[in-house]
Motif scaffolding. Structure first.
Motif, PDB file in Angstrom:
ATOM      1  N   ALA A 117       0.821  -1.218   0.000  1.00 37.77           N
ATOM      2  CA  ALA A 117       0.000   0.000   0.000  1.00 37.77           C
ATOM      3  C   ALA A 117       0.852   1.263   0.000  1.00 37.77           C
ATOM      4  CB  ALA A 117      -0.921  -0.003   1.211  1.00 37.77           C
ATOM      5  N   ALA A 118       2.049   1.182   0.574  1.00 40.05           N
ATOM      6  CA  ALA A 118       2.901   2.362   0.724  1.00 40.05           C
ATOM      7  C   ALA A 118       3.863   2.570  -0.440  1.00 40.05           C
ATOM      8  CB  ALA A 118       3.701   2.256   2.021  1.00 40.05           C
ATOM      9  N   ALA A 119       4.015   1.596  -1.295  1.00 42.05           N
ATOM     10  CA  ALA A 119       4.998   1.673  -2.369  1.00 42.05           C
ATOM     11  C   ALA A 119       4.846   2.973  -3.162  1.00 42.05           C
ATOM     12  CB  ALA A 119       4.841   0.472  -3.297  1.00 42.05           C
ATOM     13  N   PRO A 120       5.971   3.639  -3.498  1.00 42.65           N
ATOM     14  CA  PRO A 120       7.369   3.196  -3.361  1.00 42.65           C
ATOM     15  C   PRO A 120       8.051   3.639  -2.058  1.00 42.65           C
ATOM     16  CG  PRO A 120       7.316   5.185  -4.660  1.00 42.65           C
ATOM     17  CD  PRO A 120       5.883   4.892  -4.293  1.00 42.65           C
ATOM     18  N   VAL A 121       7.305   4.198  -1.120  1.00 42.53           N
ATOM     19  CA  VAL A 121       7.889   4.627   0.150  1.00 42.53           C
ATOM     20  C   VAL A 121       8.141   3.416   1.046  1.00 42.53           C
ATOM     21  CG1 VAL A 121       7.368   5.867   2.295  1.00 42.53           C
ATOM     22  CG2 VAL A 121       6.968   6.965   0.089  1.00 42.53           C
TER      23      VAL A 121
END
Length: 276
Positions: A117-121
């Motif tokens: 869900a957070a990609a690319p972080v």
């Protein structure tokens, strides 16, 4: 992946479950019978703990092999490991190995969902794992594609309000002192408001840990430091889950820190026995 538990740690898990022999198996006199045992995923999961389960089963006296290593995402029905040998060995290691894999795969699966869900972080899991489970918790986090925020108090400079309560100096003086004492370390400061974040950003903090900020507050913080041409790393922490991770990334967080995977429900593993 590697087995992260030592032989003595695995033996301790066995002793805890079988402190004085397997009463049922011994009473039935079936220990010498030969059989096989196969573990399969009962639900979608990111696998973790197959290496430890195999080592544990071998320690119990069975022959066991990894079929699916930790870190692999699987569908229901996929085989995870296989063991063979005497019934007393299989039955001794059965539930400990199954439970360990289910619990670790729950953490790994939760971490993987937040990472996706957070990609690319990047997603970092905190040190708030259950006491006594750090080695397996860290492995499960990594199996899910996340990193560790910090393993303990000895490796990073993380300045909480509880520390600052005992410090009689300005934020700028504190930052300068810590940078002088620990020149190789970045200084992270946990803050509770946008205003507090700006104070510590102006003082020279390298990283701001935005504790329980909403995505809107993260965005306001990003705008505030940008307007003053400041560039601390912004870490959103507290309450980060798979269902809100994308909102924090969109708000401008450079890293998400979460403890959520440690409270994830186990992922069911099915075990099938056959007599040889």
């Amino acid at each position: 992946m590697y087995c992260c538990l030592s032989e003595s740690e695995l033996a301790s898990l066995l002793r805890d479950d079988v402190p004085a022999g397997d009463l049922t198996t011994e009473s039935l006199s079936i220990g010498a019978a030969e059989g096989t045992m196969r573990f399969h995923a009962r639900m979608p999961m990111t696998v973790c703990g197959t290496e430890e389960a195999v080592a544990l089963l071998c320690l119990a006296g069975a022959d066991a092999v990894v079929v699916t290593p930790s870190g692999v995402a699987v569908a229901p029905g996929v085989q995870l490991l296989e063991a063979s040998g005497r019934a007393d060995a299989l039955l001794r290691g059965w539930k400990v190995a199954q439970t360990l894999m289910e619990w670790a795969s729950g953490i790994a699966s939760s971490a993987a969902a937040i990472v996706a869900a957070a990609a690319p972080v990047a997603v970092a899991c905190t040190r708030k794992n259950v006491p006594g489970t750090k080695a397996m918790s860290v492995k499960a986090v990594k199996a899910g594609g996340a990193i560790m925020h910090r393993l303990g108090l000895s490796e990073t400079l993380l300045l909480f309000a509880e520390h600052r309560l005992f410090v009689d100096e300005t934020p700028m003086q504190t930052v300068a002192r810590l940078h002088r004492v620990q020149p190789e370390r970045k200084l992270t400061v946990e803050v509770a408001t946008v205003e507090e974040a700006l104070v510590w950003a102006r003082a020279g903090a390298d990283v701001l840990q935005l504790e329980k900020f909403t995505p809107e507050q993260v965005a306001a913080c990003r705008a505030g430091v940008g307007a003053e041409r400041l560039s601390p790393v912004l870490v959103a922490a507290g309450g980060i889950r798979a269902d809100n991770a994308a909102a924090y990334v969109a708000a401008g967080a450079a890293l998400l820190a979460t403890s959520a995977p440690y409270a994830a429900p186990p992922r069911d593993v099915q075990v099938h026995f056959e007599r040889i």
